[in-house]
Design a protein around this motif. Structure first.
Motif, PDB file in Angstrom:
ATOM      1  N   ALA A 252      36.069  83.764  20.240  1.00 30.28           N
ATOM      2  CA  ALA A 252      36.474  85.170  20.004  1.00 30.28           C
ATOM      3  C   ALA A 252      35.406  85.623  18.977  1.00 30.28           C
ATOM      4  CB  ALA A 252      38.115  85.193  19.529  1.00 30.28           C
ATOM      5  N   ARG A 256      33.149  88.992  19.066  1.00 30.23           N
ATOM      6  CA  ARG A 256      33.289  90.217  18.289  1.00 30.23           C
ATOM      7  C   ARG A 256      31.953  90.216  17.549  1.00 30.23           C
ATOM      8  NH1 ARG A 256      38.562  88.010  17.247  1.00 30.23           N
ATOM      9  NH2 ARG A 256      37.709  86.989  15.563  1.00 30.23           N
ATOM     10  N   ASP A 259      29.767  91.967  19.920  1.00 21.93           N
ATOM     11  CA  ASP A 259      29.981  93.454  20.286  1.00 21.93           C
ATOM     12  C   ASP A 259      29.532  94.377  18.832  1.00 21.93           C
ATOM     13  OD1 ASP A 259      30.750  92.839  22.536  1.00 21.93           O
ATOM     14  OD2 ASP A 259      32.923  92.620  22.066  1.00 21.93           O
ATOM     15  N   TYR A 260      30.072  93.786  17.937  1.00 26.61           N
ATOM     16  CA  TYR A 260      29.466  94.398  16.638  1.00 26.61           C
ATOM     17  C   TYR A 260      27.840  94.576  16.680  1.00 26.61           C
ATOM     18  CZ  TYR A 260      29.207  95.526  11.630  1.00 26.61           C
ATOM     19  OH  TYR A 260      28.822  96.148  10.296  1.00 26.61           O
TER      20      TYR A 260
END
Length: 472
Positions: A252, A256, A259-260
């Motif tokens: 996870a 994240r 994506d960031y």
């Protein structure tokens, strides 16, 4: 002292297990040996008590001469028995509480046979000299006879209890009882078995620890892989409950972070790309103006802005671009890039660079080397390239003839938008992204870029990549 201690969790756990095993074994051996010795001492006191009762019961009605004859008939080498006017145990004071209590028991039990005093003494062991021809060393004897002979030898060399019992007529009965030797917990027969059991426990502990810590080693490798490449495959969420939870959290976090970073990269690329349109319109409008100093200055500023926009796009999109890795001859690629610059040359012959093959993304690797070479040309004028193999890695060294850098600036210049004009003179300025892009590309391929000052002067940029076997 700390360097001798384990540095990993499995090593610490194994040390604790082995230490606990040794402490428990030694403690168990000590307690068992102590209890056996205490129990054996009680048995020996019981044996002396019974022997004294038997001898006194046999002799109490006999005359003094008859007692001497009986003692001579009952005495043997291992169990001496005499009757005399003097006690064999001279001291009337017992050496310990157990013997003092035994003396009282003997007097109370044997008083009905006319016994008025009893004394008991412990004698130290005296190992007799082994005589030639002893049955113990005779290999022709049977197993039972050899065992009996060895036991007799042990009894002869063991501690003894000597008792003196006084009859009512003043005559003393003196006899000696050898104490049964207490065998050691570990012997030549039991030591190999104990060592095998301890070895099996250690081996099973090592195997169990490796099984238990294997998922966590996989987590460590995954973290290292993610730090180099956010697009690395996620971990398998299988195994123990604790590992599944840690793998799920790590996956996870990776998603994240990816994506960031992608959002920021796409935002930077979009902004830089959108700048190109107004820049083009401004350039066209400048063409309509007549020649002047203001026009020349604006043209120069627009060129700088355009260069910055291109660098930002390169910096933001090199990770987004999808490009497959291929086997690349690093020597050929570096030579092709060097041919584009008049002041760049190789220090070695091209024949020595053959077989320097790495696996990388071709366009990205070309951009990485070009940025390093271009940086050296701008700040150091003449540039010297050298390609060598360091164990399993391939190292491309790019050395310029500039003034170099202070060592404290080696890592600082890799940060985005950091320029080196404060410490090195240059004719034109860059965007401050060249070294950042070069290191990011190298690290995404499992390598790295590092800076150092050359002893002869100038700055050295070292590009290190994992090598692979040449297909040729």
């Amino acid at each position: 002292m700390r360097r001798f201690l384990p540095q990993t969790l499995p090593a610490w756990v194994l040390l604790v297990v082995i230490t606990g095993l040794l402490v428990s074994q030694v403690t168990t051996f000590y307690l068992v040996q102590r209890d056996r010795a205490a129990d054996n001492d009680v048995v020996e006191l019981y044996r002396l008590n019974e022997r004294a009762f038997s001898f006194v019961q046999l002799m109490h009605n006999a005359s003094r001469e008859e007692r001497m004859q009986l003692a001579a008939g009952l005495s043997n080498k291992g169990n001496a028995l005499t009757v005399s006017d003097e006690p064999a145990v001279a001291s009337s004071i017992a050496t310990d509480d157990a013997l003092a209590e035994l003396e009282d028991i003997l007097v109370g039990r044997l008083s009905k046979f006319g016994v008025i005093d009893a004394r008991v003494r412990r004698d130290a062991a005296e190992r007799p000299a082994k005589k030639p021809g002893d049955p113990e060393g005779d290999t022709e004897l049977g197993q039972v006879e050899r065992n009996l002979s060895a036991l007799a030898t042990n009894f002869a060399a063991s501690k003894r209890l000597t008792a003196s019992i006084e009859f009512a007529d003043g005559q003393w009965l003196n006899f000696t009882t050898p104490m049964t030797p207490v065998p050691p917990i570990l012997s030549l027969d039991s030591t190999p078995l104990s060592a095998i059991v301890a070895g099996l426990v250690i081996i099973m502990s090592i195997w169990s620890l490796r099984r238990l810590t294997a998922p966590y080693r996989a987590l460590e490798r995954a973290v290292d892989r993610i730090s180099a490449d956010l697009r690395s495959p996620p971990l398998d969420e299988t195994g123990s409950r604790e590992y599944r939870s840690a793998a799920r959290a790590l996956n996870a976090m990776q998603a994240r972070l990816r994506d960031y970073v992608e959002d920021r990269e796409q935002l930077a690329a979009a902004l830089a790309h959108d700048l190109r349109t107004p820049l083009t319109r401004m350039r066209l409008r400048l063409e309509l103006l007549g020649p002047s100093k203001q026009r020349a200055a604006l043209t120069h500023d627009l060129a700088d802005i355009d260069q910055i926009a291109r660098s930002v796009i390169d910096f933001a999109t090199f990770e987004i671009a999808e490009e497959k890795s291929e086997r690349i001859d690093l020597g050929s690629l570096a030579s092709a890039i060097a041919d584009s610059y008049e002041t760049v040359s190789f220090e070695r012959a091209s024949a020595s660079m053959r077989g320097m093959v790495c696996e990388a993304r071709p366009i990205a690797l070309r951009r990485c080397i070009t940025n390093l070479v271009n940086n050296a040309v701008i700040y150091g004028k003449r540039v010297h390239l050298d390609l060598r193999r360091d164990e399993s890695d391939i190292v491309l060294t790019i050395r310029d003839e500039g003034p170099g850098l202070p060592p404290e600036q080696f890592e600082h210049v890799f940060r985005p938008f950091v320029r080196m004009e404060g410490s090195r003179s240059r004719e034109t300025g860059g965007s401050g992204l060249g070294l950042t892009i070069a290191r990011n590309i190298a690290r995404s391929m499992g390598g790295d870029v590092r800076l150092s000052n050359h002893p002869l002067g100038g700055l050295c940029a070292e590009l290190r990549l994992p090598g692979v076997a040449s297909s040729g």
